[in-house]
Design an enzyme around this catalytic site. Structure first.
Site, PDB file in Angstrom:
ATOM      1  N   GLY A 298     -69.521 -11.858  46.015  1.00  0.00           N
ATOM      2  CA  GLY A 298     -68.205 -12.036  46.609  1.00  0.00           C
ATOM      3  C   GLY A 298     -67.412 -10.752  46.512  1.00  0.00           C
ATOM      4  O   GLY A 298     -67.748  -9.856  45.732  1.00  0.00           O
TER       5      GLY A 298
ATOM      6  N   GLY B  17     -79.486 -23.770  79.811  1.00  0.00           N
ATOM      7  CA  GLY B  17     -80.590 -22.934  80.270  1.00  0.00           C
ATOM      8  C   GLY B  17     -81.198 -22.090  79.171  1.00  0.00           C
ATOM      9  O   GLY B  17     -82.268 -21.512  79.345  1.00  0.00           O
ATOM     10  N   GLY B  18     -80.524 -21.999  78.006  1.00  0.00           N
ATOM     11  CA  GLY B  18     -81.053 -21.225  76.895  1.00  0.00           C
ATOM     12  C   GLY B  18     -82.065 -22.015  76.083  1.00  0.00           C
ATOM     13  O   GLY B  18     -82.285 -23.211  76.297  1.00  0.00           O
ATOM     14  N   VAL B  19     -82.689 -21.340  75.118  1.00  0.00           N
ATOM     15  CA  VAL B  19     -83.713 -21.965  74.283  1.00  0.00           C
ATOM     16  C   VAL B  19     -83.126 -23.103  73.456  1.00  0.00           C
ATOM     17  O   VAL B  19     -83.747 -24.159  73.299  1.00  0.00           O
ATOM     18  CB  VAL B  19     -84.366 -20.914  73.354  1.00  0.00           C
ATOM     19  CG1 VAL B  19     -85.327 -21.581  72.370  1.00  0.00           C
ATOM     20  CG2 VAL B  19     -85.105 -19.867  74.173  1.00  0.00           C
ATOM     21  N   ASP B  20     -81.903 -22.928  72.942  1.00  0.00           N
ATOM     22  CA  ASP B  20     -81.326 -23.905  72.021  1.00  0.00           C
ATOM     23  C   ASP B  20     -81.101 -25.261  72.696  1.00  0.00           C
ATOM     24  O   ASP B  20     -81.559 -26.293  72.216  1.00  0.00           O
ATOM     25  CB  ASP B  20     -80.003 -23.384  71.452  1.00  0.00           C
ATOM     26  CG  ASP B  20     -80.141 -22.025  70.812  1.00  0.00           C
ATOM     27  OD1 ASP B  20     -81.251 -21.700  70.348  1.00  0.00           O
ATOM     28  OD2 ASP B  20     -79.152 -21.275  70.790  1.00  0.00           O
ATOM     29  N   SER B  21     -80.375 -25.252  73.809  1.00  0.00           N
ATOM     30  CA  SER B  21     -80.074 -26.529  74.465  1.00  0.00           C
ATOM     31  C   SER B  21     -81.328 -27.135  75.094  1.00  0.00           C
ATOM     32  O   SER B  21     -81.471 -28.361  75.128  1.00  0.00           O
ATOM     33  CB  SER B  21     -78.977 -26.349  75.516  1.00  0.00           C
ATOM     34  OG  SER B  21     -79.380 -25.456  76.536  1.00  0.00           O
ATOM     35  N   SER B  22     -82.251 -26.303  75.575  1.00  0.00           N
ATOM     36  CA  SER B  22     -83.492 -26.824  76.151  1.00  0.00           C
ATOM     37  C   SER B  22     -84.346 -27.494  75.079  1.00  0.00           C
ATOM     38  O   SER B  22     -84.926 -28.564  75.292  1.00  0.00           O
ATOM     39  CB  SER B  22     -84.268 -25.702  76.836  1.00  0.00           C
ATOM     40  OG  SER B  22     -83.523 -25.120  77.885  1.00  0.00           O
TER      41      SER B  22
ATOM     42  N   CYS C 165     -74.497 -10.895  41.604  1.00  0.00           N
ATOM     43  CA  CYS C 165     -73.329 -10.018  41.719  1.00  0.00           C
ATOM     44  C   CYS C 165     -72.078 -10.705  41.153  1.00  0.00           C
ATOM     45  O   CYS C 165     -71.983 -10.906  39.959  1.00  0.00           O
ATOM     46  CB  CYS C 165     -73.149  -9.582  43.173  1.00  0.00           C
ATOM     47  SG  CYS C 165     -72.062  -8.153  43.377  1.00  0.00           S
ATOM     48  N   TYR C 166     -71.120 -11.082  41.996  1.00  0.00           N
ATOM     49  CA  TYR C 166     -69.921 -11.767  41.510  1.00  0.00           C
ATOM     50  C   TYR C 166     -70.303 -13.022  40.726  1.00  0.00           C
ATOM     51  O   TYR C 166     -69.690 -13.337  39.700  1.00  0.00           O
ATOM     52  CB  TYR C 166     -69.028 -12.135  42.697  1.00  0.00           C
ATOM     53  CG  TYR C 166     -67.774 -12.897  42.329  1.00  0.00           C
ATOM     54  CD1 TYR C 166     -66.627 -12.222  41.915  1.00  0.00           C
ATOM     55  CD2 TYR C 166     -67.735 -14.291  42.402  1.00  0.00           C
ATOM     56  CE1 TYR C 166     -65.472 -12.931  41.577  1.00  0.00           C
ATOM     57  CE2 TYR C 166     -66.589 -14.989  42.079  1.00  0.00           C
ATOM     58  CZ  TYR C 166     -65.468 -14.313  41.658  1.00  0.00           C
ATOM     59  OH  TYR C 166     -64.320 -15.003  41.321  1.00  0.00           O
TER      60      TYR C 166
ATOM     61  N   LYS D 290     -81.961 -19.343  64.531  1.00  0.00           N
ATOM     62  CA  LYS D 290     -82.636 -19.217  65.814  1.00  0.00           C
ATOM     63  C   LYS D 290     -84.156 -19.311  65.688  1.00  0.00           C
ATOM     64  O   LYS D 290     -84.814 -20.006  66.478  1.00  0.00           O
ATOM     65  CB  LYS D 290     -82.244 -17.896  66.481  1.00  0.00           C
ATOM     66  CG  LYS D 290     -83.003 -17.574  67.761  1.00  0.00           C
ATOM     67  CD  LYS D 290     -82.649 -18.528  68.887  1.00  0.00           C
ATOM     68  CE  LYS D 290     -81.291 -18.235  69.451  1.00  0.00           C
ATOM     69  NZ  LYS D 290     -81.012 -19.015  70.683  1.00  0.00           N
TER      70      LYS D 290
ATOM     71  N   HIS E 275     -78.516  -7.534  45.093  1.00  0.00           N
ATOM     72  CA  HIS E 275     -78.710  -8.599  46.084  1.00  0.00           C
ATOM     73  C   HIS E 275     -80.189  -8.723  46.456  1.00  0.00           C
ATOM     74  O   HIS E 275     -80.702  -7.922  47.242  1.00  0.00           O
ATOM     75  CB  HIS E 275     -77.878  -8.312  47.338  1.00  0.00           C
ATOM     76  CG  HIS E 275     -76.413  -8.432  47.114  1.00  0.00           C
ATOM     77  ND1 HIS E 275     -75.728  -9.616  47.279  1.00  0.00           N
ATOM     78  CD2 HIS E 275     -75.486  -7.511  46.710  1.00  0.00           C
ATOM     79  CE1 HIS E 275     -74.452  -9.430  46.997  1.00  0.00           C
ATOM     80  NE2 HIS E 275     -74.276  -8.174  46.643  1.00  0.00           N
TER      81      HIS E 275
ATOM     82  N   GLU F  92     -81.474 -10.980  48.315  1.00  0.00           N
ATOM     83  CA  GLU F  92     -81.628 -11.651  49.609  1.00  0.00           C
ATOM     84  C   GLU F  92     -81.693 -10.698  50.789  1.00  0.00           C
ATOM     85  O   GLU F  92     -82.157 -11.081  51.871  1.00  0.00           O
ATOM     86  CB  GLU F  92     -80.486 -12.656  49.825  1.00  0.00           C
ATOM     87  CG  GLU F  92     -79.113 -12.049  50.021  1.00  0.00           C
ATOM     88  CD  GLU F  92     -78.350 -11.758  48.741  1.00  0.00           C
ATOM     89  OE1 GLU F  92     -77.119 -11.626  48.801  1.00  0.00           O
ATOM     90  OE2 GLU F  92     -78.999 -11.651  47.670  1.00  0.00           O
TER      91      GLU F  92
END
Length: 510
Positions: free
Chosen positions: A53, A220-225, A80-81, A366, A166, A168
């Protein structure tokens, strides 16, 4: 489902911790510092990670450890924090460092449970002004750098571990190994797989929706399709899938998406709403205003279609959206996140929305959606398409959006993307796009003077879109693309390449 809970203290890397845990097939959720023990129990927490943080533990109003956390005796990894909080709470001493560490540092020594089996040079990403100068009772120092004598510490018997750096981030190359050893110190299940995600999402949708109908707007994108395929599996004919062709898609994309979804069994209603969206965008130049105008137009189109379907088939109760975790974060939907930009499927929804929202992908990244798409049978050429924003080309057309400017941008984008595929660079980039700027400049074509548009090309490499680096495409390739664009698109006479990483920039220009 068992999980590891990440406590968010406002670090820009908090979501990366969650992402890395999922790479280890561990389900992870993020909670605020004021989370109570009962919520941890509801998450079936088997371990807790305290994020970094921006504050000092001695700053007025600085967030504290969750009340009752230490009494749970859950394994804890403090970063860290979080390390400073844990040390102070257990009787250690934290002070401002005489020399602050920012950036890469090499551990001069390391040992202990988290470092078991790790050999060779250990590069760690530091970002701190305070340091633990005296570990709490029961803890031993397990790592150091030239400037920090306690870069890591542990109380192995209590399964409490702390890192000043960190693990990660990618800048700590061996950091994932430390996270994996912490996971091993818990009894959390490692069953967060694409198959499990699909099964859980299908079950959750069925339980919530019951016999009701769900309206899904496919952009039309990958997510909604992909969401369309998931909902089709979950509720079958009770899915009312509406593909809104808003006139803001890439060249030939609307037809391609329609063919693919129909082939996979989705009962799709296609609406040509291009004129409506262009009308909504007339005179709008501010990026936020564009996104919100598009969001409102989407909802209006859905509402009109829902009314028609309700007249024919009965009530529709739910509206489904393909909102992803990064969308939520960038729209300030996550804990402690700053509002970077609104996303049309997060911000801009009217107060009188007539549907209940369901967002099965709200906690997914994604690449996890792509894995889900693979399980659901989406063709590879559609599944592996580069991410495309819900507002479409409107936010790649800087300034006012008109039919003529969109047509120029489509042709430029097609030249760029086609060349990436032709020369074998498409799969090496996470996202590539063209931007039509409001700039015009003088040029020379043949023997004549031109005064035409400037376009910017952007290509980035990334894992999950949370951070990104500009793609080092060969100069010869960029020269070829530039030549093709100015020859194929006479409205353009200048091409530039964007070499900004994220942060400080975002991937999209608007």
């Amino acid at each position: 489902m068992s999980s590891i809970v990440v406590i968010d203290y406002g670090s820009q890397y908090t979501r990366l911790i969650t992402r890395r845990l999922r790479e280890l097939q561990v389900f992870s959720v993020i909670e605020r510092p004021d989370v109570d023990v009962r919520t941890l129990e509801e998450h079936d927490a088997r371990g807790v990670i305290l994020s970094g943080g921006p504050q000092s533990v001695y700053a007025p109003g600085a967030p504290e450890l969750p009340e009752g956390l230490l009494e749970t005796r859950l394994p804890v990894l403090a970063i860290c924090y979080g390390m400073h909080l844990l040390a102070r709470a257990l009787g250690g001493r934290v002070e401002a460092s005489p020399s602050r560490e920012y950036g890469k540092a090499v551990l001069s020594s390391y040992e202990g449970a988290l470092f078991e089996g790790i050999e060779g040079e250990f590069v760690a990403w530091m970002s701190h002004g305070d340091s633990v100068v005296e570990p709490p009772p029961g803890f031993v120092a397990t790592a150091a750098t030239a400037d920090t004598t306690i870069a890591a510490m542990e109380d192995r018997a209590a399964r409490r571990y702390a890192l000043q750096f960190h693990p990660e981030v990618r800048h700590t190359p061996k950091g994932i190994a430390l996270l994996e050893r912490f996971v091993a110190a818990t009894d959390v299940a490692r069953d967060w797989t694409p198959e499990q995600i699909v099964d859980t999402a299908v079950r959750d949708v069925r339980e919530r929706v019951g016999d009701a109908r769900v309206l899904l707007g496919i952009s039309g994108g990958v997510d909604s399709s992909t969401l369309g395929l998931l909902l089709h599996r979950a509720i079958g004919e009770r899915l009312v899938a509406v593909f809104v062709d808003h006139g803001l898609l890439r060249l030939g994309e609307a037809e391609e998406v329609e063919r693919a979804l129909r082939a996979l069994g989705v009962d799709l209603t296609v609406i040509d709403a291009s004129e409506r969206f262009l009308d909504a965008l007339e005179g709008v130049v501010d990026p936020e205003a564009k996104r919100k105008a598009i969001g409102r137009a989407f909802i209006e189109v859905f509402a009109a279609e829902a009314a028609r379907v309700q007249d024919e088939r009965g009530d529709i109760r739910y509206l489904a959206q393909g909102t992803l975790y990064p969308d939520v974060i960038e729209s300030a939907g996550g804990h402690g996140a700053a509002n970077i930009k609104s996303h049309h499927n997060v911000g801009g929804l009217p107060d009188d929305l007539a549907f209940e929202l369901i967002e099965p992908f709200r906690t997914l990244f994604k690449d996890e959606v792509r894995e889900v798409a693979d399980i659901l049978g989406m063709p590879k050429h559609l599944r592996d398409r580069h991410p495309f924003p819900g507002p479409g080309l409107a936010i790649r057309c800087l300034g006012e959006v008109t039919r003529e400017r969109l047509e120029v941008l489509r042709r430029v984008d097609d030249v760029f993307i086609s060349a990436l595929r032709e020369f074998g660079h498409y799969d090496d980039t996470w996202q590539a796009l063209a931007v039509l700027t409001p700039l015009r400049s003088v040029g020379v074509m043949g023997d004549g003077r031109t005064y035409a548009n400037t376009v910017a090309l952007r290509a980035v490499t990334s894992v999950d879109g949370m951070t990104a680096d500009w793609a080092r495409l060969p100069h010869e390739f960029l020269a070829t693309v530039s030549s093709r664009i100015v020859n194929a698109v006479p409205e353009v006479n200048r091409v530039v390449y964007d070499i900004t990483s994220k942060p400080p920039g975002t991937i999209e220009w608007e």
